[in-house]
Design an enzyme around this catalytic site. Structure first.
Site, PDB file in Angstrom:
ATOM      1  N   ASN A   9       0.871  -1.244  -0.017  1.00  0.00           N
ATOM      2  CA  ASN A   9      -0.071   0.209  -0.166  1.00  0.00           C
ATOM      3  C   ASN A   9       0.927   1.153  -0.124  1.00  0.00           C
ATOM      4  O   ASN A   9       1.375   1.484   1.140  1.00  0.00           O
ATOM      5  CB  ASN A   9      -0.803  -0.155   1.192  1.00  0.00           C
ATOM      6  CG  ASN A   9      -1.791   1.251   1.553  1.00  0.00           C
ATOM      7  OD1 ASN A   9      -1.725   1.919   0.384  1.00  0.00           O
ATOM      8  ND2 ASN A   9      -2.326   1.461   2.456  1.00  0.00           N
ATOM      9  N   LYS A  11      -0.009   4.095  -0.351  1.00  0.00           N
ATOM     10  CA  LYS A  11      -0.429   5.456   0.230  1.00  0.00           C
ATOM     11  C   LYS A  11      -0.150   6.534  -0.550  1.00  0.00           C
ATOM     12  O   LYS A  11      -0.125   6.410  -1.657  1.00  0.00           O
ATOM     13  CB  LYS A  11      -0.017   5.803   1.786  1.00  0.00           C
ATOM     14  CG  LYS A  11      -0.384   4.302   2.421  1.00  0.00           C
ATOM     15  CD  LYS A  11       0.025   4.522   4.081  1.00  0.00           C
ATOM     16  CE  LYS A  11      -0.192   2.938   4.668  1.00  0.00           C
ATOM     17  NZ  LYS A  11      -0.060   3.253   6.067  1.00  0.00           N
ATOM     18  N   HIS A  97      -9.613   1.097   4.767  1.00  0.00           N
ATOM     19  CA  HIS A  97      -8.270   1.623   5.569  1.00  0.00           C
ATOM     20  C   HIS A  97      -8.334   2.133   6.828  1.00  0.00           C
ATOM     21  O   HIS A  97      -9.290   3.346   6.561  1.00  0.00           O
ATOM     22  CB  HIS A  97      -7.317   1.913   4.603  1.00  0.00           C
ATOM     23  CG  HIS A  97      -5.814   1.768   5.253  1.00  0.00           C
ATOM     24  ND1 HIS A  97      -5.294   2.761   6.011  1.00  0.00           N
ATOM     25  CD2 HIS A  97      -4.778   0.992   5.046  1.00  0.00           C
ATOM     26  CE1 HIS A  97      -4.030   2.555   6.627  1.00  0.00           C
ATOM     27  NE2 HIS A  97      -3.813   1.493   5.871  1.00  0.00           N
ATOM     28  N   GLU A  99      -6.502   4.780   7.772  1.00  0.00           N
ATOM     29  CA  GLU A  99      -6.866   6.302   7.575  1.00  0.00           C
ATOM     30  C   GLU A  99      -7.863   6.826   6.879  1.00  0.00           C
ATOM     31  O   GLU A  99      -8.109   7.747   6.950  1.00  0.00           O
ATOM     32  CB  GLU A  99      -5.237   6.267   6.583  1.00  0.00           C
ATOM     33  CG  GLU A  99      -4.014   6.089   7.363  1.00  0.00           C
ATOM     34  CD  GLU A  99      -2.985   5.537   6.998  1.00  0.00           C
ATOM     35  OE1 GLU A  99      -2.930   5.451   5.597  1.00  0.00           O
ATOM     36  OE2 GLU A  99      -2.231   4.772   7.440  1.00  0.00           O
ATOM     37  N   GLU A 169      -5.418  -4.921  10.240  1.00  0.00           N
ATOM     38  CA  GLU A 169      -4.528  -4.097  10.775  1.00  0.00           C
ATOM     39  C   GLU A 169      -4.629  -3.464  11.739  1.00  0.00           C
ATOM     40  O   GLU A 169      -5.492  -2.404  11.943  1.00  0.00           O
ATOM     41  CB  GLU A 169      -4.285  -2.966   9.471  1.00  0.00           C
ATOM     42  CG  GLU A 169      -4.200  -3.435   8.273  1.00  0.00           C
ATOM     43  CD  GLU A 169      -3.441  -2.397   7.382  1.00  0.00           C
ATOM     44  OE1 GLU A 169      -2.209  -2.739   6.859  1.00  0.00           O
ATOM     45  OE2 GLU A 169      -4.073  -1.397   6.951  1.00  0.00           O
ATOM     46  N   GLY A 175       2.787   2.219  10.792  1.00  0.00           N
ATOM     47  CA  GLY A 175       3.497   3.382  10.850  1.00  0.00           C
ATOM     48  C   GLY A 175       4.325   3.342  12.279  1.00  0.00           C
ATOM     49  O   GLY A 175       4.952   4.471  12.261  1.00  0.00           O
ATOM     50  N   SER A 215       3.624  -2.535  10.483  1.00  0.00           N
ATOM     51  CA  SER A 215       4.931  -2.671  10.640  1.00  0.00           C
ATOM     52  C   SER A 215       5.442  -3.722  10.275  1.00  0.00           C
ATOM     53  O   SER A 215       6.342  -4.285  11.060  1.00  0.00           O
ATOM     54  CB  SER A 215       5.098  -2.087  12.172  1.00  0.00           C
ATOM     55  OG  SER A 215       4.940  -0.623  12.340  1.00  0.00           O
ATOM     56  N   GLY A 236       3.063  -1.104   4.332  1.00  0.00           N
ATOM     57  CA  GLY A 236       2.950   0.218   3.992  1.00  0.00           C
ATOM     58  C   GLY A 236       4.381   0.693   3.767  1.00  0.00           C
ATOM     59  O   GLY A 236       4.976   0.510   2.703  1.00  0.00           O
TER      60      GLY A 236
HETATM   61  P1  13P Z   1       3.051   0.156   7.765  1.00  0.00           P
HETATM   62  O1  13P Z   1       3.821  -1.079   7.171  1.00  0.00           O
HETATM   63  O2  13P Z   1       3.655   1.625   7.303  1.00  0.00           O
HETATM   64  O3  13P Z   1       2.939   0.208   9.129  1.00  0.00           O
HETATM   65  O4  13P Z   1       1.523   0.585   7.181  1.00  0.00           O
HETATM   66  C1  13P Z   1       0.859  -0.613   7.091  1.00  0.00           C
HETATM   67  C2  13P Z   1      -0.646  -0.072   6.567  1.00  0.00           C
HETATM   68  O5  13P Z   1      -1.383   0.644   6.621  1.00  0.00           O
HETATM   69  C3  13P Z   1      -0.749  -0.912   5.373  1.00  0.00           C
HETATM   70  O6  13P Z   1      -1.879  -0.694   4.716  1.00  0.00           O
END
Ligand code: 13P
Length: 252
Positions: A9, A11, A97, A99, A169, A175, A215, A236
């Protein structure tokens, strides 16, 4: 057979040029090192989708969007429809997601409508769920994930559900560099598979791909992917570097 998937992803990262370079680099590596049973997916910004889809070998790598509108088409300035995503050559769309849920106020009902629209347009859906830290501290994490899936997803038919991948997630792991422990991940994935079984029966539950996200990186992917109910990852930060992402794909 349950499919194994490693989805990146991206983002809101990478210019179009950087994105196509990243796609090309991942493609070059995977053409030399066949990912075997694993399906790699690149979920790029929508504006990169057509270019990245064109540059990769679609027999090896699939692409996806990170969101779509619940509407089919019309006067919705700035929105991107499922049919546009499909016509760019994408296979998948990420929905729900955290976010999108927190920054863009996407609730369970909206996500259900988005899911229906995406499936109608023959996209596969990577449906995200997961609790925030406070909910886990209050021991509400199972309840939250149950609600997210039962309200946002589980009203679709058995036939439609065959085109759904679930991504767990935990928001506190996204993150942050704090990954769920193996025990936390396996326990929740097992719980989710149980919910799918309650709703859709044992055969579909056994065939459902459940990804872990939060992560996940080249250093911890092999441990997470060795868990019986973890069928891959939604990545991510570590999906933005070709070497790291390819190493994660090679972790199975
Ligand atoms: P990270 O791998 O940066 O923690 O993000 C995970 C994520 O939100 C994937 O959709």
């Amino acid at each position: 057979m349950r499919k194994k998937i490693v989805a990146g992803n991206w983002k809101m990262n990478k210019t179009l040029q950087e994105g196509t370079e990243l796609g090309e680099s991942i493609n070059n590596y995977l053409k030399k090192h066949n990912p075997g049973q694993v399906e790699p997916v690149l979920c790029t910004p929508s504006i990169h989708l057509a270019a990245v889809t064109d540059i990769v070998d679609n027999n090896i790598i699939k692409t996806g969007a990170q969101n779509c509108s619940e509407k089919e088409s019309g006067a919705y300035t700035g929105e991107i429809s499922a049919s546009m995503i499909k016509s760019a050559g994408a296979t998948y769309v990420i929905l729900g997601h955290s976010e999108r849920r927190s920054y863009f106020m996407e609730d369970d009902d909206l996500l259900y409508n988005k899911t229906i629209t995406a499936l109608k347009n023959e996209l596969k859906v990577i449906f995200c769920c997961g609790e925030v830290l406070k909910e886990r501290e209050n021991q509400n994490h199972f309840q939250i994930v149950r609600r997210q899936l039962e309200t946002g997803l589980f009203n679709i038919t058995d036939q439609q559900f065959l085109n759904v991948v679930i991504a767990y997630e935990p928001v506190w792991a996204i993150g942050t560099g704090v990954t769920a422990t193996s025990q936390q991940a396996q326990e929740m994935h097992h719980f989710i598979r149980g919910l799918v079984e309650e709703k859709y029966g044992n055969t579909i539950a056994e065939d459902t791909t459940i990804l872990y996200g939060g992560s996940c990186n080249a250093g911890n992917a092999d441990e997470l992917f060795s868990l019986p109910d973890v069928d891959g990852g939604l990545i991510g930060g570590a999906s933005l570097k070709s070497d790291d992402f390819c190493k994660i794909i090679g972790s199975f």
